[in-house]
Design an enzyme around this catalytic site. Structure first.
Site, mmCIF file in Angstrom:
data_model
loop_
_atom_site.group_PDB
_atom_site.id
_atom_site.type_symbol
_atom_site.label_atom_id
_atom_site.label_comp_id
_atom_site.label_asym_id
_atom_site.label_seq_id
_atom_site.Cartn_x
_atom_site.Cartn_y
_atom_site.Cartn_z
ATOM 1 N N ARG A 1 -7.115 10.978 -6.142
ATOM 2 C CA ARG A 1 -8.305 10.219 -5.760
ATOM 3 C C ARG A 1 -9.550 11.094 -5.869
ATOM 4 N NH1 ARG A 1 -12.154 7.739 -3.579
ATOM 5 N NH2 ARG A 1 -12.153 6.425 -1.729
ATOM 6 N N ARG B 1 0.825 -1.220 0.000
ATOM 7 C CA ARG B 1 0.000 0.000 0.000
ATOM 8 C C ARG B 1 0.855 1.265 0.000
ATOM 9 N NH1 ARG B 1 -5.534 -0.764 2.047
ATOM 10 N NH2 ARG B 1 -6.109 -2.721 1.117
ATOM 11 N N ARG C 1 -3.667 6.701 0.932
ATOM 12 C CA ARG C 1 -4.180 7.935 1.553
ATOM 13 C C ARG C 1 -3.173 8.700 2.412
ATOM 14 N NH1 ARG C 1 -9.456 5.985 4.307
ATOM 15 N NH2 ARG C 1 -8.390 4.013 3.960
ATOM 16 N N ASP D 1 -7.066 -3.215 -7.021
ATOM 17 C CA ASP D 1 -7.516 -3.792 -5.757
ATOM 18 C C ASP D 1 -7.844 -5.264 -5.982
ATOM 19 O OD1 ASP D 1 -8.348 -2.797 -2.906
ATOM 20 O OD2 ASP D 1 -9.781 -4.334 -3.485
ATOM 21 N N TYR E 1 -14.907 -11.650 1.087
ATOM 22 C CA TYR E 1 -15.617 -10.400 0.763
ATOM 23 C C TYR E 1 -16.884 -10.684 -0.044
ATOM 24 C CZ TYR E 1 -11.574 -7.877 2.521
ATOM 25 O OH TYR E 1 -10.590 -7.383 3.332
HETATM 26 O O1 1CP Z 1 0.065 0.441 -3.221
HETATM 27 C C1 1CP Z 1 -0.429 -0.702 -3.247
HETATM 28 O O2 1CP Z 1 -0.155 -1.593 -2.410
HETATM 29 C C2 1CP Z 1 -1.300 -1.091 -4.440
HETATM 30 C C3 1CP Z 1 -2.686 -1.060 -4.310
HETATM 31 C C4 1CP Z 1 -3.540 -1.985 -3.440
HETATM 32 C C5 1CP Z 1 -3.409 -3.348 -3.088
HETATM 33 C C6 1CP Z 1 -2.233 -4.266 -3.342
HETATM 34 C C7 1CP Z 1 -4.778 -1.563 -2.941
HETATM 35 C C8 1CP Z 1 -5.291 -0.187 -3.067
HETATM 36 N N1 1CP Z 1 -5.416 -2.628 -2.372
HETATM 37 C C9 1CP Z 1 -4.601 -3.734 -2.423
HETATM 38 C C10 1CP Z 1 -4.878 -5.097 -1.970
HETATM 39 C C11 1CP Z 1 -6.041 -5.334 -1.068
HETATM 40 N N2 1CP Z 1 -7.294 -4.789 -1.094
HETATM 41 C C12 1CP Z 1 -6.025 -6.312 -0.042
HETATM 42 C C13 1CP Z 1 -4.851 -7.214 0.249
HETATM 43 C C14 1CP Z 1 -3.833 -6.545 1.089
HETATM 44 C C15 1CP Z 1 -4.287 -6.150 2.481
HETATM 45 O O3 1CP Z 1 -4.638 -7.054 3.268
HETATM 46 O O4 1CP Z 1 -4.269 -4.948 2.762
HETATM 47 C C16 1CP Z 1 -7.291 -6.307 0.588
HETATM 48 C C17 1CP Z 1 -7.745 -7.174 1.741
HETATM 49 C C18 1CP Z 1 -8.097 -5.336 -0.091
HETATM 50 C C19 1CP Z 1 -9.540 -5.034 0.177
HETATM 51 C C20 1CP Z 1 -9.740 -3.597 0.478
HETATM 52 N N3 1CP Z 1 -9.510 -2.588 -0.418
HETATM 53 C C21 1CP Z 1 -10.195 -3.005 1.673
HETATM 54 C C22 1CP Z 1 -10.668 -3.744 2.909
HETATM 55 C C23 1CP Z 1 -9.592 -4.041 3.897
HETATM 56 C C24 1CP Z 1 -10.153 -4.810 5.100
HETATM 57 O O5 1CP Z 1 -9.606 -4.587 6.188
HETATM 58 O O6 1CP Z 1 -11.115 -5.591 4.977
HETATM 59 C C25 1CP Z 1 -10.205 -1.609 1.490
HETATM 60 C C26 1CP Z 1 -10.594 -0.548 2.476
HETATM 61 C C27 1CP Z 1 -9.760 -1.372 0.161
HETATM 62 C C28 1CP Z 1 -9.636 -0.062 -0.527
HETATM 63 C C29 1CP Z 1 -8.286 0.307 -0.990
HETATM 64 N N4 1CP Z 1 -7.509 -0.442 -1.842
HETATM 65 C C30 1CP Z 1 -6.346 0.235 -2.138
HETATM 66 C C31 1CP Z 1 -6.407 1.491 -1.438
HETATM 67 C C32 1CP Z 1 -5.349 2.574 -1.486
HETATM 68 C C33 1CP Z 1 -7.615 1.532 -0.726
HETATM 69 C C34 1CP Z 1 -8.157 2.677 0.118
HETATM 70 C C35 1CP Z 1 -9.206 3.341 -0.670
HETATM 71 C C36 1CP Z 1 -9.205 4.835 -0.620
HETATM 72 O O7 1CP Z 1 -8.449 5.492 -1.346
HETATM 73 O O8 1CP Z 1 -10.031 5.355 0.121
#
Ligand code: 1CP
Length: 359
Positions: free
Chosen positions: A48, A35, A39, A85, A161
Site C-alpha cells: 500500500r 477484507r 491493513r 473497492d 456514498y
Molecule cells: O479483501 C477484500 O475483501 C477485497 C477488497 C475490498 C472489498 C470487497 C475492499 C478493499 N473494499 C471492499 C468493499 C467495500 N468498500 C465495501 C463493502 C463491504 C463492507 O461493508 O466492508 C464498502 C462499504 C466499501 C467502502 C469503503 N472502502 C470504506 C468505507 C467503509 C464505511 O464504513 O463507510 C473504506 C474505508 C474503504 C477503503 C478500503 N477498501 C478496501 C480496503 C482494504 C480499504 C482500506 C483502505 C486502506 O488500505 O487504507
C-alpha cells in the site's frame, strides 16, 4: 463426468467453494474472509505504501494482484477476492473519489437531479480496464483449487456514498432524496444497475468465477423501501448477469436485513446469501439454508479478540450451519487491528471440522 445445464456442456465442479455454491454439501468447509487483504497484514501495508494512495493500488494491476494473493499465500483460503473497492464505480462515472488515511472515502456529493447529468456511464468499461487486467492476472496465477471472486457494491449502498460524499451515520441526505423524489432517485439507481452489470460482466469475461454483491447499508431501510431500493435493484442486476453468464454463482449480502433476509433469499435470484453477525444461527439453518447456500457469519471482533471466545464462536457456527451447503466467512470485513495469528487459528479450526465427524 460433465454437467448438462440449460443445454450447454459445462465442466464438472471440483473447487470446494464452487461445490458449496452449487448447493452441494462438501467434506471440508470452504473458507474465505471479507477484507482478507487489508491493513491487518504487514505485507499489505508495505505494498500500500508503494502505491501511494488507495485508488492507485486498485488501478495498478501488478500491485492489486500482489495484495489479492497475500492472504492466499499466508492462509491458503479457498477463494481470492479481487482487490478493488465498491467506489470504483462512482469514480468511473466521473465523480472523482479519494480515500484519506484514517478518514475513509471522500467524494464531491451529488446535489440533486441535475448532478446526475454530470455522470457518464460510457466511461465505465474503459476506466475500469486496469481492474479487469488484475482479474485476468489472478485467473492465471491462482492455485488450482482456489476460486476467484469478483464483486461490486449494490446500487443502494453505492448511492449512499455518492449522495453523502463520505461514510454516514444516519444516511439522511440519501433517504430524504429517495423518500421525497423517488423518480429522480430511481434514475440514479438505474444508472448504477447498468454500470454494475457492465462491471460484473467485465470481471467474468476476464476470469472471475463467482460474484458477490455487497449491500452493506441495506439494513438501514424500512421494509417497503428495502424492497424497492435494495432487493429490486439486486434482482435486476442478477437477472441481467445471468442472461449473459448463466453458470456464474452470485452471493448476495444484504447486511443488516434482519427478518427481510427471508424474502431476499426467496426473491433476489442469488445463488447464495452472506449473513451478517446478527443473524441467529438456528433461524438461518431452519429458514434460509433449505433454500440456498449460506455464508457467514463470525463477528469480526471475535476474530480480533481471539482466545477461547473465538474458538467457541467458530464451533457454534460450524455446528449450526456446517452441515451444508455452507461457506465459512465473517459477518463483515476483518478489522485492521486483528492479529494475523488469530486468522491462522481460525483457519486451522475450520479446517479440522468435518461434518459428521463432530456431533
Ligand atoms: O479483501 C477484500 O475483501 C477485497 C477488497 C475490498 C472489498 C470487497 C475492499 C478493499 N473494499 C471492499 C468493499 C467495500 N468498500 C465495501 C463493502 C463491504 C463492507 O461493508 O466492508 C464498502 C462499504 C466499501 C467502502 C469503503 N472502502 C470504506 C468505507 C467503509 C464505511 O464504513 O463507510 C473504506 C474505508 C474503504 C477503503 C478500503 N477498501 C478496501 C480496503 C482494504 C480499504 C482500506 C483502505 C486502506 O488500505 O487504507
Amino acid at each position: 463426468m460433465e454437467n448438462k445445464k440449460e443445454g450447454l456442456t459445462v465442466p464438472p465442479v471440483t473447487k470446494p467453494l464452487l461445490k458449496a455454491l452449487s448447493g452441494q454439501k462438501t467434506i471440508e468447509t470452504p473458507l474465505w474472509l471479507m477484507r482478507q487483504a487489508g491493513r491487518y497484514l504487514p505485507e499489505y501495508r508495505e505494498t500500500r505504501a508503494k502505491a501511494g494512495n488507495f485508488l492507485s493500488l486498485c488501478y495498478t494491476p501488478g500491485l492489486a494482484t500482489e495484495v489479492t494473493l497475500q492472504p492466499i499465500n499466508r492462509y491458503q483460503m479457498d477463494a481470492a477476492i479481487l482487490f478493488s473497492d465498491i467506489l470504483v464505480i462512482p469514480d468511473a462515472l466521473g465523480q472523482n473519489v479519494s480515500f484519506r488515511e484514517g478518514e475513509g472515502p471522500c467524494l464531491p456529493p451529488l446535489e440533486g437531479p441535475q448532478s446526475l447529468d454530470t455522470l457518464n456511464p460510457d466511461r465505465v468499461r474503459s476506466h475500469l480496464d486496469p481492474v479487469f487486467r488484475t482479474v485476468s492476472n489472478l485467473a492465471s496465477q491462482l492455485p488450482q483449487d482456489t476460486t476467484l471472486i469478483g464483486f461490486c457494491g449494490a446500487p443502494w449502498t453505492v448511492a449512499t456514498y455518492m449522495i453523502e460524499g463520505k461514510s454516514s451515520k444516519d444516511f439522511s441526505r440519501t433517504k430524504a432524496w429517495a423518500y421525497s423524489k423517488p423518480k429522480d432517485f430511481a434514475r440514479l439507481i438505474t444508472l448504477l444497475e447498468d454500470a454494475s452489470v457492465d462491471y460484473l460482466c467485465g470481471q467474468i469475461e476476464a476470469g472471475a468465477e463467482v460474484l458477490q454483491i455487497f449491500d452493506s447499508w441495506a439494513g438501514v431501510l424500512p421494509e417497503k423501501e428495502f424492497y424497492r431500493w435494495a432487493l429490486e435493484p439486486v434482482q435486476r442486476i442478477v437477472s441481467a448477469v445471468k442472461d449473459r453468464h448463466p453458470h456464474i454463482p452470485i452471493i448476495g449480502f444484504p447486511r443488516g436485513a434482519g427478518l427481510l433476509y427471508e424474502r431476499f433469499v426467496r426473491e433476489s435470484g442469488c445463488h447464495a446469501v452472506s449473513l451478517d453477525t446478527t443473524v441467529p444461527l438456528e433461524w438461518a439453518a431452519r429458514t434460509l439454508q433449505p433454500h440456498m447456500t449460506v455464508q457467514g457469519n463470525l463477528d469480526p471482533v471475535a476474530l480480533l479478540a481471539g482466545g477461547e471466545y473465538l474458538d467457541q464462536a467458530i464451533d457454534a457456527i460450524l455446528h449450526s450451519l456446517g452441515h451444508g451447503p455452507f461457506v465459512f466467512n465473517l459477518g463483515h470485513g476483518i478489522l485492521p487491528a486483528t492479529p494475523p495469528e488469530n486468522v491462522s487459528r481460525l483457519v486451522e479450526r475450520v479446517r479440522s471440522f468435518a461434518p459428521g465427524r463432530v456431533s
